[in-house]
Design a protein around this motif. Structure first.
Motif, PDB file in Angstrom:
ATOM      1  N   ASP A  22       0.833  -1.338   0.107  1.00 54.03           N
ATOM      2  CA  ASP A  22      -0.027  -0.412   0.179  1.00 54.03           C
ATOM      3  C   ASP A  22       0.909   1.147  -0.206  1.00 54.03           C
ATOM      4  O   ASP A  22       0.195   2.027  -0.885  1.00 54.03           O
ATOM      5  CB  ASP A  22      -0.854  -0.236   0.855  1.00 54.03           C
ATOM      6  CG  ASP A  22      -1.832   1.061   1.419  1.00 54.03           C
ATOM      7  OD1 ASP A  22      -2.300   1.632  -0.061  1.00 54.03           O
ATOM      8  OD2 ASP A  22      -2.725   1.624   2.588  1.00 54.03           O
ATOM      9  N   GLN A  23       1.711   0.729   1.093  1.00 51.43           N
ATOM     10  CA  GLN A  23       2.772   2.442   0.662  1.00 51.43           C
ATOM     11  C   GLN A  23       3.109   2.620   0.247  1.00 51.43           C
ATOM     12  O   GLN A  23       3.498   3.583  -0.601  1.00 51.43           O
ATOM     13  CB  GLN A  23       3.916   2.334   1.837  1.00 51.43           C
ATOM     14  CG  GLN A  23       3.172   2.494   3.690  1.00 51.43           C
ATOM     15  CD  GLN A  23       4.255   1.478   4.171  1.00 51.43           C
ATOM     16  OE1 GLN A  23       4.964   2.703   4.445  1.00 51.43           O
ATOM     17  NE2 GLN A  23       3.768   0.693   5.419  1.00 51.43           N
ATOM     18  N   ALA A  24       3.815   1.906  -0.723  1.00 52.53           N
ATOM     19  CA  ALA A  24       5.003   1.499  -2.276  1.00 52.53           C
ATOM     20  C   ALA A  24       3.768   2.240  -3.731  1.00 52.53           C
ATOM     21  O   ALA A  24       4.347   2.893  -4.019  1.00 52.53           O
ATOM     22  CB  ALA A  24       5.499   0.405  -2.102  1.00 52.53           C
ATOM     23  N   GLY A  25       2.568   1.576  -3.965  1.00 56.16           N
ATOM     24  CA  GLY A  25       1.663   2.161  -4.431  1.00 56.16           C
ATOM     25  C   GLY A  25       1.371   4.028  -4.250  1.00 56.16           C
ATOM     26  O   GLY A  25       0.724   4.377  -5.182  1.00 56.16           O
ATOM     27  N   ALA A  26       0.893   3.757  -3.054  1.00 56.06           N
ATOM     28  CA  ALA A  26       0.283   5.220  -2.697  1.00 56.06           C
ATOM     29  C   ALA A  26       1.783   6.234  -3.769  1.00 56.06           C
ATOM     30  O   ALA A  26       1.854   7.448  -4.090  1.00 56.06           O
ATOM     31  CB  ALA A  26       0.890   5.654  -1.698  1.00 56.06           C
ATOM     32  N   PHE A  42      -2.553  14.368  -2.189  1.00 54.66           N
ATOM     33  CA  PHE A  42      -3.408  14.047  -0.863  1.00 54.66           C
ATOM     34  C   PHE A  42      -4.481  11.853  -1.455  1.00 54.66           C
ATOM     35  O   PHE A  42      -5.107  12.607  -1.477  1.00 54.66           O
ATOM     36  CB  PHE A  42      -3.805  14.841   0.295  1.00 54.66           C
ATOM     37  CG  PHE A  42      -4.139  13.488   1.734  1.00 54.66           C
ATOM     38  CD1 PHE A  42      -3.241  14.112   2.843  1.00 54.66           C
ATOM     39  CD2 PHE A  42      -5.351  12.900   1.542  1.00 54.66           C
ATOM     40  CE1 PHE A  42      -3.255  13.463   4.039  1.00 54.66           C
ATOM     41  CE2 PHE A  42      -5.025  12.917   3.550  1.00 54.66           C
ATOM     42  CZ  PHE A  42      -4.931  12.256   3.683  1.00 54.66           C
ATOM     43  N   LEU A  43      -3.508  11.157  -0.812  1.00 58.67           N
ATOM     44  CA  LEU A  43      -4.700  10.454  -1.613  1.00 58.67           C
ATOM     45  C   LEU A  43      -4.374   9.296  -0.118  1.00 58.67           C
ATOM     46  O   LEU A  43      -4.475   9.061   0.643  1.00 58.67           O
ATOM     47  CB  LEU A  43      -2.856   9.068  -2.800  1.00 58.67           C
ATOM     48  CG  LEU A  43      -3.008   9.884  -3.774  1.00 58.67           C
ATOM     49  CD1 LEU A  43      -1.795   9.116  -4.443  1.00 58.67           C
ATOM     50  CD2 LEU A  43      -4.296  10.438  -4.861  1.00 58.67           C
ATOM     51  N   VAL A  44      -5.358   8.386  -0.687  1.00 55.40           N
ATOM     52  CA  VAL A  44      -6.665   7.098  -0.221  1.00 55.40           C
ATOM     53  C   VAL A  44      -6.482   6.695  -0.564  1.00 55.40           C
ATOM     54  O   VAL A  44      -6.869   6.061  -1.887  1.00 55.40           O
ATOM     55  CB  VAL A  44      -8.005   7.841   1.214  1.00 55.40           C
ATOM     56  CG1 VAL A  44      -7.463   8.700   1.325  1.00 55.40           C
ATOM     57  CG2 VAL A  44      -8.979   8.518  -0.261  1.00 55.40           C
ATOM     58  N   MET A  79      -2.756   1.666  -9.717  1.00 54.56           N
ATOM     59  CA  MET A  79      -1.546   0.750  -9.740  1.00 54.56           C
ATOM     60  C   MET A  79      -1.312  -0.259 -10.203  1.00 54.56           C
ATOM     61  O   MET A  79      -1.483  -0.771  -9.175  1.00 54.56           O
ATOM     62  CB  MET A  79      -0.206   1.520  -8.567  1.00 54.56           C
ATOM     63  CG  MET A  79      -0.925   3.568  -8.623  1.00 54.56           C
ATOM     64  SD  MET A  79       0.401   3.831 -10.007  1.00 54.56           S
ATOM     65  CE  MET A  79       2.438   3.387  -9.629  1.00 54.56           C
ATOM     66  N   GLN A  80      -0.298  -1.001 -10.246  1.00 53.99           N
ATOM     67  CA  GLN A  80       0.274  -2.655 -10.235  1.00 53.99           C
ATOM     68  C   GLN A  80       1.718  -2.355  -8.971  1.00 53.99           C
ATOM     69  O   GLN A  80       2.555  -1.462  -8.662  1.00 53.99           O
ATOM     70  CB  GLN A  80       0.314  -2.811 -11.792  1.00 53.99           C
ATOM     71  CG  GLN A  80       1.007  -4.376 -11.417  1.00 53.99           C
ATOM     72  CD  GLN A  80      -0.548  -5.387 -10.942  1.00 53.99           C
ATOM     73  OE1 GLN A  80      -1.425  -4.966 -11.478  1.00 53.99           O
ATOM     74  NE2 GLN A  80       0.131  -6.494 -10.489  1.00 53.99           N
ATOM     75  N   VAL A  81       1.526  -2.491  -7.878  1.00 52.64           N
ATOM     76  CA  VAL A  81       2.470  -3.453  -7.353  1.00 52.64           C
ATOM     77  C   VAL A  81       3.345  -4.565  -7.495  1.00 52.64           C
ATOM     78  O   VAL A  81       2.440  -5.522  -6.888  1.00 52.64           O
ATOM     79  CB  VAL A  81       2.477  -2.394  -6.066  1.00 52.64           C
ATOM     80  CG1 VAL A  81       3.507  -2.781  -5.172  1.00 52.64           C
ATOM     81  CG2 VAL A  81       2.135  -1.405  -5.787  1.00 52.64           C
ATOM     82  N   SER A  82       4.640  -4.954  -7.816  1.00 52.04           N
ATOM     83  CA  SER A  82       4.878  -5.527  -8.140  1.00 52.04           C
ATOM     84  C   SER A  82       5.572  -6.269  -6.630  1.00 52.04           C
ATOM     85  O   SER A  82       6.800  -5.498  -6.520  1.00 52.04           O
ATOM     86  CB  SER A  82       5.732  -6.720  -9.021  1.00 52.04           C
ATOM     87  OG  SER A  82       4.446  -6.446 -10.193  1.00 52.04           O
ATOM     88  N   TYR A 101      -6.382   4.584  -6.080  1.00 53.05           N
ATOM     89  CA  TYR A 101      -5.998   5.629  -5.231  1.00 53.05           C
ATOM     90  C   TYR A 101      -6.732   6.629  -5.347  1.00 53.05           C
ATOM     91  O   TYR A 101      -7.400   6.289  -6.625  1.00 53.05           O
ATOM     92  CB  TYR A 101      -4.745   5.967  -4.556  1.00 53.05           C
ATOM     93  CG  TYR A 101      -3.642   4.816  -4.030  1.00 53.05           C
ATOM     94  CD1 TYR A 101      -3.770   4.417  -2.975  1.00 53.05           C
ATOM     95  CD2 TYR A 101      -3.275   3.942  -4.939  1.00 53.05           C
ATOM     96  CE1 TYR A 101      -2.791   3.899  -2.173  1.00 53.05           C
ATOM     97  CE2 TYR A 101      -2.443   3.226  -4.649  1.00 53.05           C
ATOM     98  CZ  TYR A 101      -1.600   2.713  -3.467  1.00 53.05           C
ATOM     99  OH  TYR A 101      -1.397   1.585  -3.067  1.00 53.05           O
ATOM    100  N   VAL A 102      -7.654   7.177  -4.448  1.00 50.44           N
ATOM    101  CA  VAL A 102      -8.616   8.899  -5.093  1.00 50.44           C
ATOM    102  C   VAL A 102      -7.598   9.538  -4.349  1.00 50.44           C
ATOM    103  O   VAL A 102      -7.079   9.613  -3.100  1.00 50.44           O
ATOM    104  CB  VAL A 102      -9.988   8.323  -4.623  1.00 50.44           C
ATOM    105  CG1 VAL A 102     -10.500   9.845  -4.364  1.00 50.44           C
ATOM    106  CG2 VAL A 102     -11.222   7.065  -4.722  1.00 50.44           C
ATOM    107  N   GLY A 103      -7.703  11.251  -5.339  1.00 49.71           N
ATOM    108  CA  GLY A 103      -6.647  11.650  -4.363  1.00 49.71           C
ATOM    109  C   GLY A 103      -8.166  12.830  -4.147  1.00 49.71           C
ATOM    110  O   GLY A 103     -10.260  12.942  -3.817  1.00 49.71           O
ATOM    111  N   ILE A 104      -8.284  13.380  -2.636  1.00 52.41           N
ATOM    112  CA  ILE A 104      -9.404  13.637  -1.440  1.00 52.41           C
ATOM    113  C   ILE A 104      -8.450  15.141  -1.070  1.00 52.41           C
ATOM    114  O   ILE A 104      -7.354  15.330  -0.969  1.00 52.41           O
ATOM    115  CB  ILE A 104      -9.930  13.223  -0.341  1.00 52.41           C
ATOM    116  CG1 ILE A 104      -8.756  13.352   0.682  1.00 52.41           C
ATOM    117  CG2 ILE A 104     -10.450  12.493  -1.323  1.00 52.41           C
ATOM    118  CD1 ILE A 104      -8.764  12.396   2.077  1.00 52.41           C
TER     119      ILE A 104
END
Length: 124
Positions: A22-26, A42-44, A79-82, A101-104
């Motif tokens: 999750d952290q890497a994708g963000a 700012f992404l959630v 995002m794709q995270v491998s 992720y959605v920007g808020i």
């Protein structure tokens, strides 16, 4: 990976790996939005799609999280995270996931979605 993240079976907890995914994708998503000309968002996290662990991660493994843009929408980014683990001379494919992720606007009381890109940069 360090001993503090080991489960009773001697492998790293899947939840720890999920947190890093999750952290890497963000981080990758913020970079992609900035490279596309948008402000740093700012992404959630709104979705993590199918995570299947193919190999265990062990203490001492050096784990790599590789991100790739799948798509940018008006208010969301996918995002794709491998995940790979270096273990001695081997590199093992551990898992992968697709994250949305959605920007808020964190300052707004309802935290509604906001556009990720400026109208001029959306045509890139």
């Amino acid at each position: 990976m360090m001993p503090r993240d080991v489960n009773p079976h001697g492998t790293i907890f899947g939840g720890v790996i999920l947190s890093y995914i999750d952290q890497a994708g963000a981080i990758g998503a913020r970079r992609e939005v900035a490279q596309a000309g948008g402000p740093l968002p700012f992404l959630v996290t709104v979705a993590i799609n199918r995570v299947e662990f193919r190999q265990p991660v062990l203490v001492g493994d050096v784990v790599r999280f590789l991100t790739r843009l799948v798509r940018i929408g008006r208010t969301s980014i996918t995002m794709q995270v491998s995940v790979e683990a270096d273990r001695g001379k081997q590199t093992l494919h551990v898992t992968e996931a697709e994250l949305v992720y959605v920007g808020i606007d964190p300052a707004s009381p309802d935290r509604r979605p906001v556009p990720l890109l400026n109208p001029k940069s959306e045509n890139l």
